[in-house]
Write an enzyme that holds these catalytic residues in place. Sequence first.
Site, PDB file in Angstrom:
ATOM      1  N   ASP A 138       1.035  -1.046   0.407  1.00  0.00           N
ATOM      2  CA  ASP A 138      -0.472  -0.354  -0.088  1.00  0.00           C
ATOM      3  C   ASP A 138       1.346   1.258  -0.346  1.00  0.00           C
ATOM      4  O   ASP A 138       1.738   0.900   0.331  1.00  0.00           O
ATOM      5  CB  ASP A 138      -1.022  -0.036   0.929  1.00  0.00           C
ATOM      6  CG  ASP A 138      -2.210  -1.431   1.082  1.00  0.00           C
ATOM      7  OD1 ASP A 138      -2.330  -1.454   0.580  1.00  0.00           O
ATOM      8  OD2 ASP A 138      -2.825  -1.525   2.303  1.00  0.00           O
ATOM      9  N   LYS A 139       0.274   2.179  -0.367  1.00  0.00           N
ATOM     10  CA  LYS A 139       1.579   3.597  -1.083  1.00  0.00           C
ATOM     11  C   LYS A 139       1.823   3.551   0.854  1.00  0.00           C
ATOM     12  O   LYS A 139       2.641   4.297   0.770  1.00  0.00           O
ATOM     13  CB  LYS A 139       0.255   5.099  -0.791  1.00  0.00           C
ATOM     14  CG  LYS A 139       0.147   6.230  -1.077  1.00  0.00           C
ATOM     15  CD  LYS A 139      -0.818   7.006  -0.665  1.00  0.00           C
ATOM     16  CE  LYS A 139      -0.469   8.445  -0.856  1.00  0.00           C
ATOM     17  NZ  LYS A 139      -1.431   9.474  -0.193  1.00  0.00           N
TER      18      LYS A 139
END
Length: 301
Positions: A138-139
């Site tokens: 994820d970011k």
Amino acid sequence: MSLNTHHVTQEEHNERLDKVLTALNEDASRAQVQAWVKDQFVTVNGANQKSNYKCQEGDVLSWDIPEPEPMEVLPEDIPVNVVYEDEDVIVVNKPKGMVVHPSAGHSGGTLVNALLHHCQDLSGINGVMRPGIVHRIDKDTSGLIMVAKNDKAHTSLAEQLSNKTVERKYVALVQGVIHHEYGTIDAPIGRDPKDRQKQGVVEGGKNAVTHFKVLDRFEEHTLVECVLETGRTHQIRVHMNYIEHPIIGDPKYGPRRTLDLNGQALHAKELGFEHPSTGEWLHFDSELPEELKQVLEHLSL
């Protein structure tokens, strides 16, 4: 363009138009759907309505969405922390806040943009938007990610992921004190029916298994190591929340009152896999981000 139609059901009666359409278009965000409505790509019984229109049972929704313009992914001179590189594979320690590959909401500044500047040659199996990308984090998750530089390497790494032979260990700081030393969360994950922007443990979801062990305990928090057996979207975040120990700083699944952390306390610390060409087992370990180290030091006082 492709014309889509839908008859509003009894369950959807009195729901907002944008909410119903978002549920019907899994790859679209609520904001994208609202833009479709505003641009008059959507009709209700042949007429344009606003996003907050309350759907009535039997309404006929029609939407005719233009194909998105193809995006060109450009190399960008962005610093990237390369842990290992040869002619087949790159292993990168991704910082928190960096998106892995371009998408509609993130056309630049991604790891792919940085890698295209760094080495130019990435596998093409996943297409122009995700060259080299075999798996994602994820970011707002930091840590190790492997990237394929050619199609042969990509196929090998993807097969290893599918066969569950890739070693992936994460470290997470979670809310609450976990009193047992080890645990396994075996709970299916799918799109949350109440919030299409989130994942959740749902009946009929995809098989998902996370193993964890306690590394350290604090007054109100626990540091855990999580090992992925499967790789579902937001898996660790969803599973830890499911057992009522959500990850600190997680904007989707975490506690509202939390420690002063810029994003979620989740780091992909270890990565191991078989080299696609030589068959040699490669193993990498990474330091925890400085911000997380400082939080842990503060909790230890």
